[in-house]
Design a protein around this motif. Structure first.
Motif, PDB file in Angstrom:
ATOM      1  N   MET A  82      13.503  71.591  47.895  1.00 15.72           N
ATOM      2  CA  MET A  82      14.877  71.543  47.340  1.00 15.72           C
ATOM      3  C   MET A  82      15.713  72.696  47.768  1.00 15.72           C
ATOM      4  SD  MET A  82      15.757  71.019  43.208  1.00 15.72           S
ATOM      5  CE  MET A  82      17.477  70.964  42.679  1.00 15.72           C
ATOM      6  N   ILE A  83      16.963  72.434  48.245  1.00 15.09           N
ATOM      7  CA  ILE A  83      17.862  73.522  48.264  1.00 15.09           C
ATOM      8  C   ILE A  83      18.333  74.223  47.176  1.00 15.09           C
ATOM      9  CG2 ILE A  83      19.893  74.541  49.713  1.00 15.09           C
ATOM     10  CD1 ILE A  83      19.741  72.112  51.466  1.00 15.09           C
ATOM     11  N   SER A  84      18.136  75.561  47.002  1.00 15.46           N
ATOM     12  CA  SER A  84      18.469  76.330  45.771  1.00 15.46           C
ATOM     13  C   SER A  84      19.776  77.057  45.791  1.00 15.46           C
ATOM     14  CB  SER A  84      17.390  77.259  45.497  1.00 15.46           C
ATOM     15  OG  SER A  84      17.831  78.129  44.518  1.00 15.46           O
ATOM     16  N   ASP A  85      20.630  76.968  44.926  1.00 14.59           N
ATOM     17  CA  ASP A  85      21.781  77.986  44.968  1.00 14.59           C
ATOM     18  C   ASP A  85      21.555  79.777  44.929  1.00 14.59           C
ATOM     19  OD1 ASP A  85      23.660  75.819  44.625  1.00 14.59           O
ATOM     20  OD2 ASP A  85      23.717  75.814  42.604  1.00 14.59           O
ATOM     21  N   ALA A  86      20.209  79.653  44.445  1.00 11.89           N
ATOM     22  CA  ALA A  86      19.677  81.257  44.395  1.00 11.89           C
ATOM     23  C   ALA A  86      19.193  81.599  45.796  1.00 11.89           C
ATOM     24  CB  ALA A  86      18.835  81.343  42.988  1.00 11.89           C
ATOM     25  N   GLU A  87      18.889  80.709  46.598  1.00 11.75           N
ATOM     26  CA  GLU A  87      18.405  81.044  47.815  1.00 11.75           C
ATOM     27  C   GLU A  87      19.127  82.337  48.704  1.00 11.75           C
ATOM     28  OE1 GLU A  87      16.876  78.589  51.954  1.00 11.75           O
ATOM     29  OE2 GLU A  87      17.977  77.688  50.296  1.00 11.75           O
ATOM     30  N   ARG A  88      18.387  83.066  49.318  1.00 16.95           N
ATOM     31  CA  ARG A  88      18.860  83.978  50.195  1.00 16.95           C
ATOM     32  C   ARG A  88      18.949  83.536  51.763  1.00 16.95           C
ATOM     33  NH1 ARG A  88      20.477  88.036  46.809  1.00 16.95           N
ATOM     34  NH2 ARG A  88      19.266  88.120  44.595  1.00 16.95           N
ATOM     35  N   TRP A  89      19.979  84.054  52.655  1.00 18.06           N
ATOM     36  CA  TRP A  89      19.880  84.074  53.985  1.00 18.06           C
ATOM     37  C   TRP A  89      18.513  84.295  54.331  1.00 18.06           C
ATOM     38  CZ3 TRP A  89      21.229  81.204  57.897  1.00 18.06           C
ATOM     39  CH2 TRP A  89      21.579  81.850  59.231  1.00 18.06           C
ATOM     40  N   VAL A  90      18.116  85.526  54.195  1.00 17.25           N
ATOM     41  CA  VAL A  90      16.800  86.182  54.464  1.00 17.25           C
ATOM     42  C   VAL A  90      16.032  86.034  53.525  1.00 17.25           C
ATOM     43  CG1 VAL A  90      15.631  88.191  55.662  1.00 17.25           C
ATOM     44  CG2 VAL A  90      17.817  87.279  56.565  1.00 17.25           C
ATOM     45  N   PRO A  91      14.895  85.619  53.636  1.00 13.93           N
ATOM     46  CA  PRO A  91      13.656  85.419  52.237  1.00 13.93           C
ATOM     47  C   PRO A  91      13.445  86.789  51.932  1.00 13.93           C
ATOM     48  CG  PRO A  91      13.276  83.683  53.743  1.00 13.93           C
ATOM     49  CD  PRO A  91      14.246  84.481  54.624  1.00 13.93           C
ATOM     50  N   GLU A  92      13.377  87.085  50.615  1.00 12.94           N
ATOM     51  CA  GLU A  92      13.137  88.519  50.236  1.00 12.94           C
ATOM     52  C   GLU A  92      11.631  88.501  49.510  1.00 12.94           C
ATOM     53  OE1 GLU A  92      15.943  90.988  48.270  1.00 12.94           O
ATOM     54  OE2 GLU A  92      17.424  90.098  49.806  1.00 12.94           O
ATOM     55  N   ARG A 152      27.265  76.644  52.951  1.00  6.54           N
ATOM     56  CA  ARG A 152      27.792  75.692  52.606  1.00  6.54           C
ATOM     57  C   ARG A 152      27.053  74.314  52.689  1.00  6.54           C
ATOM     58  NH1 ARG A 152      32.487  75.461  50.064  1.00  6.54           N
ATOM     59  NH2 ARG A 152      33.228  73.690  51.198  1.00  6.54           N
ATOM     60  N   ARG A 153      25.701  74.551  52.738  1.00  3.63           N
ATOM     61  CA  ARG A 153      24.698  73.437  52.999  1.00  3.63           C
ATOM     62  C   ARG A 153      24.680  72.424  51.656  1.00  3.63           C
ATOM     63  NH1 ARG A 153      19.131  75.396  54.993  1.00  3.63           N
ATOM     64  NH2 ARG A 153      20.525  75.760  56.781  1.00  3.63           N
ATOM     65  N   THR A 154      24.845  73.174  50.405  1.00  6.02           N
ATOM     66  CA  THR A 154      24.743  72.370  49.339  1.00  6.02           C
ATOM     67  C   THR A 154      26.270  71.974  48.773  1.00  6.02           C
ATOM     68  OG1 THR A 154      25.143  74.239  47.972  1.00  6.02           O
ATOM     69  CG2 THR A 154      22.888  73.541  48.359  1.00  6.02           C
ATOM     70  N   PRO A 175      29.398  72.219  29.935  1.00  3.83           N
ATOM     71  CA  PRO A 175      29.355  73.241  30.838  1.00  3.83           C
ATOM     72  C   PRO A 175      29.565  72.743  32.309  1.00  3.83           C
ATOM     73  CG  PRO A 175      27.750  73.871  29.312  1.00  3.83           C
ATOM     74  CD  PRO A 175      28.251  72.294  29.105  1.00  3.83           C
ATOM     75  N   MET A 176      30.502  73.372  33.086  1.00  7.00           N
ATOM     76  CA  MET A 176      30.798  73.076  34.404  1.00  7.00           C
ATOM     77  C   MET A 176      30.568  74.169  35.430  1.00  7.00           C
ATOM     78  SD  MET A 176      34.609  71.546  33.838  1.00  7.00           S
ATOM     79  CE  MET A 176      34.790  72.190  32.343  1.00  7.00           C
ATOM     80  N   ARG A 177      30.048  73.810  36.662  1.00 10.00           N
ATOM     81  CA  ARG A 177      29.815  74.936  37.668  1.00 10.00           C
ATOM     82  C   ARG A 177      29.484  74.232  38.988  1.00 10.00           C
ATOM     83  NH1 ARG A 177      24.226  77.967  35.767  1.00 10.00           N
ATOM     84  NH2 ARG A 177      25.621  78.224  33.811  1.00 10.00           N
ATOM     85  N   ARG A 178      29.595  75.262  39.967  1.00 11.32           N
ATOM     86  CA  ARG A 178      29.474  74.775  41.232  1.00 11.32           C
ATOM     87  C   ARG A 178      30.602  73.675  41.740  1.00 11.32           C
ATOM     88  NH1 ARG A 178      28.533  77.121  45.197  1.00 11.32           N
ATOM     89  NH2 ARG A 178      26.757  76.079  45.981  1.00 11.32           N
TER      90      ARG A 178
END
Length: 404
Positions: A1-11, A174-176, A299-302
């Motif tokens: 699942m693609i996450s909003d908290a994902e980073r371009w380079v995994p840490e 912009r993937r999500t 509540p609204m987001r994204r």
């Protein structure tokens, strides 16, 4: 699942004992970044350092973040995501404000032009020294929230949010997002907070600095009509008549009339600050209320909803921006120093293009050496110049151009 908290380079996972969310980490990264600190001596409207009262890019960004955070929280957005967007939204702006932006756009045409918002994405994802190859390596949600114009450069569009060579990270970001150019709710909140902050605060700065008096607008119908025509041509799609009605409502407000004869005294400063605070609160509350009325109170987001700003409020905000344009920016733009600013940046790019990589910072010299062609090398020079503060740009020009 693609996450909003994902980073371009995994840490690697951080110590969970700190208890911070990924978005709180994003906020800290922006606050501690070199690019953010440099905003302290970059022009907002007035040249940085010209007056202790007047705003810089740093104070403006802090104010946008505060407004956005409160507005976003009332809508149900993650407050740290909208805070990050407010803090970071101007981090790519060059020396000398929009005047510098225009000058760099001219000399950067061979490498695709210059746009402060596209430069912001570049700083956040490439230029800041935090994670190798990824800039600050912010989460997807925070980057998306900081993107005011989520599309590449195109003919006929003055504003855009990404250069061609930054498209890979932009596409990942912009993937999500839904198909098209729709902005996430947090970006819309940041954008409205930016509009509110610089419209209200630029008028406050103009009145305080003696550049702008509201008295002619209160008394002169022709001047009101001229202002509305200006705003209709630059900041609004509404007719001058519609804007005129909004201007009348604004100028008959007791809070606004109280500063029409501003004299700089303590009581006048109290009245000016009260007008600033109330107008800011009013513009924010109107957008929150209208958005809840359309989308409900959950509540609204994204991409749950779009921000709704009532037309009258948007028109009054545009009119305040028009006041700053008509009575402050145009007057300042006619000054000899504004032409000198453009000359400094143009000549600095030319000098560094001849002398690179020797006179580039240690951060940029390796990038120039690794660049595959002339356009890419010019982009590195533009990055170098855009990173400078107002004072540093003057000093570099003196060293590299005037002294030769």
């Amino acid at each position: 699942m693609i996450s909003d908290a994902e980073r371009w380079v995994p840490e690697p996972a951080k110590d969970s004992g700190h208890g911070r969310t990924q978005f709180e980490r994003d906020r800290a990264r922006v606050l501690h970044s070199a690019g953010f600190r440099r905003l302290a001596t970059k022009t907002q409207v007035h040249t940085a350092g010209s007056d202790d009262f007047l705003r810089t890019r740093l104070t403006h960004s802090l104010e946008v973040a505060q407004i956005a955070r409160e507005m976003g929280a009332r809508l149900g957005c993650d407050p740290d995501v909208v805070d990050v967007a407010g803090l970071a939204h101007d981090i790519g702006h060059p020396p000398f404000g929009h005047n510098g932006e225009a000058a760099l756009d001219v000399v950067a045409q061979p490498c695709g032009g210059f746009e402060g918002n596209a430069q912001t994405l570049r700083v956040l994802t490439r230029l800041e020294a935090k994670v190798d190859g990824a800039g600050l390596n912010l989460t997807r949600a925070s980057l998306d929230a900081a993107s005011k114009y989520p599309w590449p450069r195109a003919d006929g569009r003055r504003k855009y949010g990404v250069y061609a060579d930054d498209l890979p990270v932009f596409t990942w970001m912009r993937r999500t997002a839904p198909p098209g150019e729709r902005r996430c709710l947090e970006a819309q909140v940041m954008d409205w907070a930016d509009d509110v902050a610089y419209s209200v605060h630029d008028v406050e700065d103009g009145v305080h600095g003696g550049y702008l008096s509201l008295r002619p607008l209160v008394e002169d119908a022709d001047e009101r009509a001229a202002l509305c025509a200006d705003v209709a041509a630059t900041y609004s799609d509404e007719s001058a008549d519609t804007l005129g009605a909004a201007l009348t409502a604004l100028l008959t407000d007791e809070l606004v009339r109280a500063v029409a004869d501003y004299d700089g005294g303590y009581a006048a400063q109290v009245a000016l600050k009260r007008m600033t605070s109330v107008l800011t609160g009013r513009f924010v509350a109107s957008a929150v209320g209208a958005t809840h009325s359309r989308h409900g109170a959950e509540p609204m987001r994204r991409y749950d909803a779009d921000l709704v700003v009532p037309p009258t409020v948007r028109n009054q905000c545009a009119l305040l921006k028009g006041m700053a344009l008509r009575y402050v920016m145009r007057a300042r733009a006619a000054e000899q120093w504004y032409e000198r600013q453009r000359q400094i940046l143009t000549e600095l790019v030319e000098a560094l293009s001849r002398r690179a990589p020797d006179d580039l910072d240690a951060l940029f010299a390796p990038q120039w050496k690794a660049a595959p062609d002339d356009a890419a090398r010019l982009r590195v020079v533009i990055d170098q110049v855009a990173s400078l503060t107002d004072h540093a740009a003057v000093a570099w020009h003196e060293r590299l151009v005037e002294r030769g």
